[in-house]
Scaffold this active site. Structure first.
Site, PDB file in Angstrom:
ATOM      1  N   GLU A   1      -1.934  -2.526  -8.120  1.00 58.92           N
ATOM      2  CA  GLU A   1      -3.083  -2.857  -7.271  1.00 58.92           C
ATOM      3  C   GLU A   1      -3.524  -1.583  -6.589  1.00 58.92           C
ATOM      4  OE1 GLU A   1      -3.374  -2.950  -3.664  1.00 58.92           O
ATOM      5  OE2 GLU A   1      -1.422  -1.974  -3.470  1.00 58.92           O
TER       6      GLU A   1
ATOM      7  N   HIS B   1      -4.918  -5.388  -1.349  1.00 59.57           N
ATOM      8  CA  HIS B   1      -5.791  -5.198  -0.186  1.00 59.57           C
ATOM      9  C   HIS B   1      -6.869  -6.280  -0.179  1.00 59.57           C
ATOM     10  CE1 HIS B   1      -3.884  -1.273  -0.753  1.00 59.57           C
ATOM     11  NE2 HIS B   1      -4.201  -0.982   0.494  1.00 59.57           N
TER      12      HIS B   1
ATOM     13  N   SER C   1       0.843  -1.195   0.000  1.00 62.11           N
ATOM     14  CA  SER C   1       0.000   0.000   0.000  1.00 62.11           C
ATOM     15  C   SER C   1       0.880   1.248   0.000  1.00 62.11           C
ATOM     16  CB  SER C   1      -0.973  -0.031   1.187  1.00 62.11           C
ATOM     17  OG  SER C   1      -1.999   0.921   1.031  1.00 62.11           O
TER      18      SER C   1
END
Length: 305
Positions: free
Chosen positions: A207, A276, A109
């Site tokens: 992502e 995630h 992330s």
């Protein structure tokens, strides 16, 4: 390329929060997982600090990071959560310190900025994987995600197939190259900086979470205009959680991907449970990988030595 040393049972690992403040209850719940792996946990001094949407001031978070890198008893650094804030630390990170003390670094992330800067400044292989508080400490943390940590103890080539999840081919082909990338919005955030993501000849992982189709469209368009998509050897599309919908007329995420990927000459495949999501298939970034859309597989070389 620098491979960090593998972990051994009995090693000490550090946990720090270089971005947003972690859920303290979930952070504490993660300790037992690391202990079951045979590891001792050392917590950063400022992991409980809160400065607005940050886990302490920039100075505090930077101190924790540098101290964990410098500490010879700490064999790996696991990040507590993402959120926002890692990019604020990058200009002041001591990359020579990292070169002199290469060790496992694990997260994803917002940590994408850190992965990218460290790899391009030092050559160190880092790991895109579940984080201590937000994932390991989550009650729904699953067995496959947990199993991914074993790659830190034994050098092994990872093999992703449809036995893990259905995979969708956007562009057929086969490619080899170093696996780079991570969170799409963070990758776009590096453009125009000294830490701009290098994609030429590499296999690019993307992502994200919570980005509706028009936002994903805008980010892919920016990568395209920056010449980043045209240079890649291949593209691995990970999980895009909570990315459908939005108010008013919309395209689907698949429509957006088709628009940007259909004109590329490199293989592109989607459906990977990387990001995630649970399960979250953890991977090393910076090692050689092979993407084959005919066999629907991704092979990745070991990330430790």
């Amino acid at each position: 390329m620098i491979l960090p040393q593998r972990l051994q049972k009995g090693d000490t690992v550090g946990i720090i929060a270089p971005a947003g403040p972690p859920n303290q209850k979930q952070l504490k719940q993660s300790y037992s997982f690391f202990q079951e792996l045979g590891l001792h946990v050392k917590l950063g001094k400022f992991t409980q600090s809160v400065y607005g949407y940050l886990a302490g001031t920039d100075e505090q978070r930077l101190i924790d990071f540098h101290e964990m890198v410098r500490d010879s008893t700490v064999k790996a650094i696991f990040f507590a959560r993402g959120g926002y804030g890692t990019g604020r630390l990058i200009p002041n990170i001591d990359f020579q310190l990292i070169r002199n003390n290469p060790k496992i670094m694990w997260g994803y992330s917002d940590i994408t900025y850190l992965h990218t800067a460290i790899r391009q400044q030092t050559g160190l292989v880092t790991f895109h994987g579940p984080m201590a508080a937000s994932d390991v400490g989550d009650p729904t943390f699953d067995a496959l995600s947990a199993q991914s940590f074993q790659q830190l103890f034994t050098p092994v080539k990872l093999h992703y197939t449809e036995a893990i999840s259905p995979l969708h081919t956007y562009v057929s082909g086969k490619a080899t190259g170093r696996l780079v990338g991570g969170n799409l919005s963070l990758l776009v955030g590096t453009l125009g900086t000294p830490y701009e993501i290098e994609t030429k000849g590499n296999i690019l992982l993307i992502e994200d979470i919570g980005e509706v189709p028009y936002q994903v469209d805008a980010m892919l368009n920016q990568l395209l205009l920056a010449g980043k998509l045209q240079e890649v050897a291949g593209i691995v599309v990970g999980d895009f959680a909570h990315s459908e919908g939005g108010k008013g007329p919309t395209l689907s995420l698949q429509d957006v991907f088709s628009h940007y990927f259909s004109t590329l000459s490199c293989p592109v495949m989607a459906g990977f449970r990387i990001g995630h999501c649970f399960p979250h298939f953890a991977i090393p970034l910076g090692t050689e990988a092979m993407l084959d859309t005919t066999k629907k597989e991704l092979k990745i070389c070991a990330g430790v030595q």
